[in-house]
Enzyme design. Structure first.
Site, PDB file in Angstrom:
ATOM      1  N   SER A  14       0.879  -0.996  -0.123  1.00 40.18           N
ATOM      2  CA  SER A  14       0.163  -0.190   0.022  1.00 40.18           C
ATOM      3  C   SER A  14       0.882   1.318  -0.136  1.00 40.18           C
ATOM      4  O   SER A  14       1.833   1.286  -0.817  1.00 40.18           O
ATOM      5  CB  SER A  14      -0.868  -0.167   1.198  1.00 40.18           C
ATOM      6  N   HIS A  41      -2.780  -1.031  -3.482  1.00 45.21           N
ATOM      7  CA  HIS A  41      -3.968   0.047  -3.081  1.00 45.21           C
ATOM      8  C   HIS A  41      -3.799   1.296  -3.921  1.00 45.21           C
ATOM      9  O   HIS A  41      -2.776   1.947  -3.783  1.00 45.21           O
ATOM     10  CB  HIS A  41      -4.052   0.425  -1.869  1.00 45.21           C
ATOM     11  N   ASP A 134      -4.723  -4.254   5.880  1.00 45.87           N
ATOM     12  CA  ASP A 134      -5.303  -5.295   4.848  1.00 45.87           C
ATOM     13  C   ASP A 134      -3.890  -6.192   4.705  1.00 45.87           C
ATOM     14  O   ASP A 134      -2.802  -5.884   4.556  1.00 45.87           O
ATOM     15  CB  ASP A 134      -5.359  -4.568   3.541  1.00 45.87           C
TER      16      ASP A 134
END
Lengths: 191, 284
Positions: A14, A41, A134
């Site tokens: 991310s 992401h 995540d």
């Protein structure tokens, strides 16, 4: 070290993803045999930019994953923006518009859980830098299925939150810096 | 029993996969809902979510309830089918319909449009508004179909949370809007209630792309982000159904990541707006 040879590699990243992946992916040779599935992401509409960015800098083929395409060796598959990327047991890829997981679509958990299911002990999964949680549940699923779990060394990560959460969920995960990771990935291909 | 004889890890998954197979078979044989050829990784995620939230210890327990208590069916269906969408999702798709497809549709005295897998109706209302803006609403009959009765009821109601309206409005504007979205709804206790005139020419109907057949000849079929949930065999079945449902030179719109590339029916369609996944039926 896991006994089964690694047949697929899944990576989630991310905040700080691009810089981290720019260290790793260009180090892989064009004939690196193991397919890699990657969730980064990004805000909607950005993923083509990722693919072209990495395609220009990598020797290995870099593509955006397409729905129901058979998985090929020597290929890096990025999840398209705003779709989850899943791995099917018949070794093909599928996409879904299911609701965001951890506020993310694509979500790393969705990729890792499905890849763990499809590949079991033959999967290596890596959770890199990021500012959310995540990938933690996904990495836990990878461990449970007997796969190899790896998190980025906290000091090495631009943002350590994500690898920290993943290690908490999966304490048996190996901790590696990006510098450790490159030779490790090359070794996987040699076995 | 000797615990050493019971392996864990992958074998555990093996049992779960058997249970899922049996559950889907039960769902089909008992209620004729056929999810057996849905892409398995997604359906498994949804089933795991249903199992946990409906409070079943295993898929076998869920199957037992499903077989003996029909009230379990709608609860499970809502996990297996409902998709949350947006009005004018992917505005460039609607812009392409407006600029490139509508000029062809104008040449017909009457039109039939099928929104296949309409879910809560976001796409249907988007098309209904677009056709009104383009002056084709009076000659168009829409079919909105789904397998989930709850979703069809929601589509027929046309009520969406007010907090979604900002996004819907932004999408609508980007689609080349000729009116304001606020012309079509009234705000009511945190909800946007869409004008019932938008559905005066809509037939809402239960229809399955898996088990049902052609029901009318269409000029446009819009089926976006439905086929990604199917395996390849089922995608082929649905695409064959679309081919057989389309009038000569009729149009098919798919989701932005869906394509005919892997389908046996690819020769029946030509790219019409390639980047928007809009295809045109060919004579073959």
């Amino acid at each position: 070290m896991s006994v089964a040879p690694v047949e697929a590699i899944s990576i989630g990243a991310s905040a700080g993803a691009v810089q981290a992946l720019l260290r790793i992916l260009p180090a892989l040779p064009a004939d690196y045999p193991i397919p890699l599935f990657i969730v980064v992401h990004v805000p909607p509409d950005r993923s083509n930019a990722l693919v072209s960015l990495f395609a220009a800098k990598c020797q290995i083929a870099v593509r955006e994953a397409e729905d129901k395409e058979p998985i090929l060796p020597s290929t890096v598959y990025f999840a398209p923006s705003d779709y989850h990327l899943l791995v099917e047991a018949d070794r093909s890829l599928s996409l879904s518009m299911d609701e965001p997981v951890n506020h993310s679509r694509p979500a790393i958990d969705v990729l890792l859980e499905s890849a763990a299911d499809a590949y079991g002990p033959a999967l290596a999964a890596i959770v890199l830098t990021g500012a959310n949680h995540d990938g933690a549940a996904g990495l836990k699923a990878v461990c449970a299925a007997g796969g190899t779990a790896i998190v980025q060394d906290f000091a090495d990560a631009q943002v350590a939150t994500m690898p920290e959460a993943a290690l908490t969920a999966c304490p048996s995960a190996r901790v590696m810096t990006l510098d450790d990771l490159i030779p490790y990935l090359l070794t996987l291909a040699a076995t | 029993m000797d615990a050493a004889l019971v392996p864990d890890g992958p074998m555990q998954n093996g049992v779960e996969d058997i249970e899922i197979q049996l559950l889907l078979e039960a769902l089909y044989q008992r209620y004729h809902y056929d999810f057996r050829h849905y892409a398995r990784a997604s359906i498994k995620r949804r089933l795991l979510q249903a199992r946990s939230q409906l409070g079943f210890a295993s898929f076998s327990a869920m199957q037992d309830h499903l077989l003996h208590d029909p009230a379990t069916l709608p609860r499970l269906l809502n996990y297996l089918t409902v998709q949350v969408s947006e009005m004018f999702r992917d505005p460039s798709y609607f812009r392409a319909l407006r600029e490139k497809v509508i000029p062809h549709l104008r040449t017909y005295p009457s039109l039939k449009v099928w929104v296949a897998g309409c879910s809560h109706g976001e796409e249907l209302y988007s098309l209904s508004i677009l056709f009104r803006e383009e002056g084709l609403d009076q000659r168009t009959l829409f079919y909105a179909t789904d397998i989930n009765p709850d979703a069809l009821r929601a589509a027929e109601a046309g009520v969406y949370p007010l907090e979604q309206i900002r996004k819907f409005t932004e999408n609508h504007q980007k689609s080349g809007a000729r009116s304001s979205l606020s012309d079509y709804y009234t705000a009511d206790y945190g909800r946007a209630v869409f004008d019932k005139s938008l559905r005066s020419q809509v037939v809402f109907s239960d229809h399955s792309l898996v088990t049902d057949a052609v029901f009318a000849e269409m000029h446009l079929i819009s089926c976006r982000n439905v086929l990604i949930y199917f395996d390849r065999a089922l995608q082929d079945r649905a695409l064959g159904l679309f081919r057989d449902s389309l009038a000569r030179k009729g149009f098919l719109g798919l989701g932005s990541k869906e394509s005919l590339r892997f389908s046996a029916h690819a020769p029946a369609f030509a790219d019409f707006v390639r980047e928007e996944k809009i295809y045109q039926r060919q004579d073959v």
